[in-house]
Design a protein around this motif. Sequence first.
Motif, PDB file in Angstrom:
ATOM      1  N   VAL A  36      53.004  56.388  40.456  1.00 55.93           N
ATOM      2  CA  VAL A  36      53.747  55.137  40.577  1.00 55.93           C
ATOM      3  C   VAL A  36      54.777  55.072  39.462  1.00 55.93           C
ATOM      4  N   GLY A  37      55.999  54.680  39.812  1.00 57.83           N
ATOM      5  CA  GLY A  37      57.058  54.521  38.823  1.00 57.83           C
ATOM      6  C   GLY A  37      57.796  55.827  38.573  1.00 57.83           C
ATOM      7  N   ARG A  38      58.346  55.873  37.395  1.00 59.01           N
ATOM      8  CA  ARG A  38      59.160  57.038  37.025  1.00 59.01           C
ATOM      9  C   ARG A  38      58.271  58.251  36.736  1.00 59.01           C
ATOM     10  N   LEU A  39      58.753  59.437  37.128  1.00 63.78           N
ATOM     11  CA  LEU A  39      57.989  60.668  36.896  1.00 63.78           C
ATOM     12  C   LEU A  39      57.984  61.033  35.423  1.00 63.78           C
ATOM     13  N   SER A  40      56.843  61.486  34.952  1.00 62.29           N
ATOM     14  CA  SER A  40      56.731  62.037  33.603  1.00 62.29           C
ATOM     15  C   SER A  40      55.676  63.131  33.646  1.00 62.29           C
ATOM     16  N   LYS A  41      55.700  63.970  32.652  1.00 59.18           N
ATOM     17  CA  LYS A  41      54.744  65.076  32.592  1.00 59.18           C
ATOM     18  C   LYS A  41      53.316  64.544  32.515  1.00 59.18           C
ATOM     19  N   ALA A  42      53.099  63.491  31.750  1.00 58.82           N
ATOM     20  CA  ALA A  42      51.760  62.917  31.597  1.00 58.82           C
ATOM     21  C   ALA A  42      51.243  62.369  32.924  1.00 58.82           C
ATOM     22  N   ALA A  97      47.550  62.950  37.356  1.00 63.96           N
ATOM     23  CA  ALA A  97      47.311  62.920  38.799  1.00 63.96           C
ATOM     24  C   ALA A  97      46.616  64.199  39.266  1.00 63.96           C
ATOM     25  N   GLY A  98      46.526  65.203  38.412  1.00 61.31           N
ATOM     26  CA  GLY A  98      45.787  66.424  38.729  1.00 61.31           C
ATOM     27  C   GLY A  98      46.632  67.542  39.306  1.00 61.31           C
ATOM     28  N   TYR A  99      47.938  67.468  39.168  1.00 59.09           N
ATOM     29  CA  TYR A  99      48.819  68.515  39.704  1.00 59.09           C
ATOM     30  C   TYR A  99      48.991  69.642  38.694  1.00 59.09           C
ATOM     31  N   ASP A 100      48.973  70.871  39.198  1.00 55.40           N
ATOM     32  CA  ASP A 100      49.292  72.033  38.374  1.00 55.40           C
ATOM     33  C   ASP A 100      49.760  73.160  39.283  1.00 55.40           C
ATOM     34  N   THR A 101      50.261  74.216  38.666  1.00 52.46           N
ATOM     35  CA  THR A 101      50.735  75.379  39.406  1.00 52.46           C
ATOM     36  C   THR A 101      49.743  76.510  39.191  1.00 52.46           C
ATOM     37  N   CYS A 102      49.390  77.187  40.260  1.00 52.72           N
ATOM     38  CA  CYS A 102      48.406  78.260  40.199  1.00 52.72           C
ATOM     39  C   CYS A 102      49.088  79.577  40.560  1.00 52.72           C
TER      40      CYS A 102
END
Length: 118
Positions: free
Chosen positions: A78-84, A89-94
């Motif tokens: 929700v709101g503006r995107l930030s790294k935190a 939210a549990g997103y990562d790159t595999c």
Amino acid sequence: MIYGETPRLGAPMSLSDRDRQLLRDMINEPLLANKEMADKIMLSIHAQAKERLDAFYKAIDVQCKSVLKRAQADGIIVGRLSKAKVTNAGYDTCFHDGVGAYIRRNGVRVSVIIKMPL
């Protein structure tokens, strides 16, 4: 052949004076390198690999943007995107060697697999 003698396979055991001098010159004097030619060769060697990796990273970036837009639309972020916020939210790159890379959320794949360039 005498016992203990190194087999020569038809190679001459002595050098002519001219060949001896040329060999001495090759060993003692460093080669004069053409820096421009060396740079061109180095760039040509790395050009294809650079293009492939650039395309690979661009594909990951495109997938990341689409996943984050979907996350904002679904209300996960929700709101503006930030790294935190993305990390919370549990997103990562595999990355998997030989397979490719994909984006996942809490261990579940949420994007297509992007094949690694060979």
